[in-house]
Design an enzyme around this catalytic site. Structure first.
Site, mmCIF file in Angstrom:
data_model
loop_
_atom_site.group_PDB
_atom_site.id
_atom_site.type_symbol
_atom_site.label_atom_id
_atom_site.label_comp_id
_atom_site.label_asym_id
_atom_site.label_seq_id
_atom_site.Cartn_x
_atom_site.Cartn_y
_atom_site.Cartn_z
ATOM 1 N N GLU A 1 -10.759 -11.097 -6.075
ATOM 2 C CA GLU A 1 -9.355 -10.980 -5.667
ATOM 3 C C GLU A 1 -8.923 -12.137 -4.771
ATOM 4 O OE1 GLU A 1 -8.716 -7.309 -3.548
ATOM 5 O OE2 GLU A 1 -10.630 -7.405 -2.537
ATOM 6 N N CYS B 1 -8.912 -3.666 -11.676
ATOM 7 C CA CYS B 1 -8.410 -2.477 -10.996
ATOM 8 C C CYS B 1 -7.128 -2.746 -10.216
ATOM 9 C CB CYS B 1 -9.484 -1.903 -10.069
ATOM 10 S SG CYS B 1 -9.952 -3.040 -8.773
ATOM 11 N N HIS C 1 0.804 -1.217 0.000
ATOM 12 C CA HIS C 1 0.000 0.000 0.000
ATOM 13 C C HIS C 1 0.840 1.273 0.000
ATOM 14 C CE1 HIS C 1 -3.092 -2.959 0.696
ATOM 15 N NE2 HIS C 1 -3.757 -2.137 -0.085
ATOM 16 N N ASP D 1 -4.270 -8.636 -4.851
ATOM 17 C CA ASP D 1 -4.541 -9.715 -3.900
ATOM 18 C C ASP D 1 -4.666 -11.062 -4.593
ATOM 19 O OD1 ASP D 1 -4.541 -8.670 -1.258
ATOM 20 O OD2 ASP D 1 -6.277 -7.464 -1.804
#
Ligand code: PEP
Ligand code: MG
Length: 580
Positions: free
Chosen positions: A433, A504, A191, A457
């Site tokens: 995901e 995405c 992140h 993920d």
């Protein structure tokens, strides 16, 4: 001069002075206090609390830094906690009974409270232990006269060098002054990398022990395009990088010429290129890069680390603003992806041994339906002001999805009952995901209006490789045949059901996977907005039929590196421009 190679996390080149950010633990002294000094010991404590409160207030009112609502909320919650009457009365009582110095008493009281929180059968309250640790460290710093080190205090342009950074560090840092980020830990899809990209700050992560090799003030070059960091460069190299930086910027600006052009292949297949955002401040960049909408708004950055989650009204205003700026273009807001790597908690390890496989996103909603319902209510109300789509993260199967959809229906009924306007035909989708969701996409497709493939993920869980761990980053591979097969399956199932399939995850903006994704039939790509022009340029330079044929060949290959090599060779033959 020393050169280090890490993972290219956020593009661009920066040259500047290093700012070393290493979190330190404070060791707490213990000594006896005579009866006569108990009062002054208490006054010392109150003085430290006052200074800590002032410190936070000053941070909130900094002139050069407009705080976002989430930053401000986090700080408000810490002020409340600093002045909690229950903690204060326990400190007074323990000072009188134990007659020890107040630093030691403070730690005892905080630990006792944390243990109580951890013993509760309420995961949300247990997470609040983090805030207690945070404020106790702040008070301790003042009691021990340690200087506060914070990324919010940075006053001149620097490159932050850290062993690791938390999303909350990035939230509070003085973003105008941080021109580069380098960390020992992390990977391309952790992140921190995603946040650096969304803020347009060049970053290199996964550098093992760089923070141990750098001295504050060292001159550093961060090459976020190639994943290189140069410490104390010589004059020649520095000049070369100054030129490279200018060339790179000029190329990026030139790419913006394509802003108004559609993403259409040579043989006429059109795809949509949308943007991912984390902060509303990114909307300007979304528009300037010509995005066809927002494919992923990670809403957790509105929530991060406050003691009290944002209210329905606060959320509603935030979502409505984004929708109003985007006008007719679609905006897909993902509900809170709580847990995993995103929520900062010094005590998380005690609560969850393995948060990535733990109490994350939809699993959190099931024990805290009020959090999801409040968010859905705010989203539905905002849907009256634009083209909104709602998406749920981390769905692992039909049972879980049904529970979430029941909650959505309950909120819709309530809004109707109260005659509150919302879009009754709003599109509801899920992220695919988790491998179990991909493998049951034939079942899940009948429940929703769209799928969005979250490759960050999906790759992590399919290959069993922690997306944030630099030691195993070499295994984290979008070209792995297992990943490509799952993507193929999801697209096929979505198409058969006549629902949109978007992507995405970071793979959607990876210039080396554009051709395969196109060949697999992906029609909606969502990525960091600055990546859109380059992906568009690739799409406009190739034919769909060629991409399809290449993909057919690739899907028969057994090794990820062979797949990657085949694509790169094909791209060299078919494209006449530089991809870096
Ligand atoms: C993903 O997993 O691909 C994704 C887009 O979600 P996040 O990176 O926020 O986990
Ligand atoms: Mg994800």
């Amino acid at each position: 001069m020393n050169e280090y190679t890490g993972i290219a996390a956020s593009p661009g080149i920066s040259i500047g002075k290093s700012y070393l950010y290493i979190e330190k633990e404070y060791s707490t002294p213990i000594y006896d206090i005579p009866e006569a000094e108990i009062k002054s010991e208490h006054e010392r404590f109150q003085g430290a609390v006052n200074k800590a409160t002032e410190e936070i207030k000053k941070l909130q009112n900094q002139e050069n830094k407009a705080l976002s609502k989430e930053e401000s909320r986090l700080m408000d919650s810490h002020i409340l906690l600093l002045n909690d009457p229950d903690i204060k009365s326990k400190i007074v009582k323990n000072l009188q009974e134990k007659k020890k110095n107040v630093e030691w008493i403070l730690i005892q009281v905080i630990e006792e409270n944390i243990q109580k929180l951890n013993a509760l059968d309420d995961d949300y309250l247990r997470e609040r232990a983090t805030d207690l640790v945070d404020i106790s460290q702040r008070i301790l710093r003042h009691l021990l006269f340690k200087k506060r080190e914070s990324l919010a205090d940075i006053k001149e342009e620097v490159i932050v060098v850290a062993n690791s950074l938390l999303p909350s560090d990035i939230l509070v840092m003085n973003k105008k002054m941080v021109i580069g980020l380098v960390t020992d830990t992390g990977s391309r899809t952790s992140h921190i990398s995603i946040l650096a990209k969304s803020l347009g700050i060049p970053a290199v992560v996964g550098l093992s022990d760089l923070s141990g090799q750098v001295v504050p003030g060292d001159e550093i070059i961060v090459d976020g395009n190639k994943g290189k960091v140069i410490v104390q460069p010589d004059k020649k190299l520095k000049h070369l990088y100054i030129r490279n930086k200018e060339k790179w910027k000029a190329r990026e600006i030139k790419l913006l010429d394509m802003k108004e052009l559609p993403a259409i292949t040579l043989d006429g297949k059109t795809v949509k290129l949308k943007a991912n955002i984390e902060f509303p401040e990114e909307l300007e960049s979304v528009i300037s890069h010509g995005a066809d909408g927002i494919g992923l708004y990670r809403s957790e950055f509105i929530f991060i680390k406050p003691l009290i989650f944002p209210s329905e009204e606060e959320q509603f205003i935030e979502y409505r603003n984004v929708l109003e700026v985007m006008g007719k273009k679609s905006v897909c807001i993902r509900t809170l992806d709580y847990g995993g790597e995103k929520i900062t908690s010094a005590f998380r390890e005690k609560i969850e041994e393995n948060p990535i496989l733990g109490w994350r996103a939809v699993r959190f909603y099931i024990s805290h339906p009020e959090v999801l319902k409040t968010q859905v209510r705010a989203l539905l109300r905002a849907s009256a002001y634009g083209n909104l789509k709602i998406m749920f993260p981390m769905i692992s199967g039909a049972g879980e999805l049904e529970k979430v959809l029941v909650m959505v229906e309950e909120v819709k009924c309530d809004l109707k009952k109260n005659r509150i306007e919302f879009n009754e035909n709003i599109e509801i989708g899920i992220m695919i995901e988790v491998p179990s969701a991909a493998l049951t996409s034939d079942i899940l497709k009948s429940y929703v209006d769209f799928f969005s493939i979250g490759t960050n993920d999906l790759i992590q869980y399919t290959i069993a490789v922690d997306r944030g761990n630099e030691r195993v980053a070499y295994l984290y591979d979008p070209f792995h045949p297992a990943v490509l097969r799952l993507i193929k399956m999801i697209i096929k199932e979505g198409k058969e059901a006549g629902i949109d399939v978007e992507m995405c995850g970071e793979m959607a903006g990876n210039v080396y996977t554009t051709v395969i994704l196109l060949g697999l039939g992906l029609e909606i790509f969502s990525m960091s907005s600055f990546r859109i022009p380059k992906v568009k340029k690739i799409i406009r330079s190739i034919s769909f039929e060629d991409a399809r044929k290449l993909t057919e060949t690739i899907m028969n290959l057994s090794h990820a590196d062979k797949i990657e090599e085949t694509i790169k060779t094909w791209m060299e033959e078919h494209l006449d421009f530089d991809l870096d």
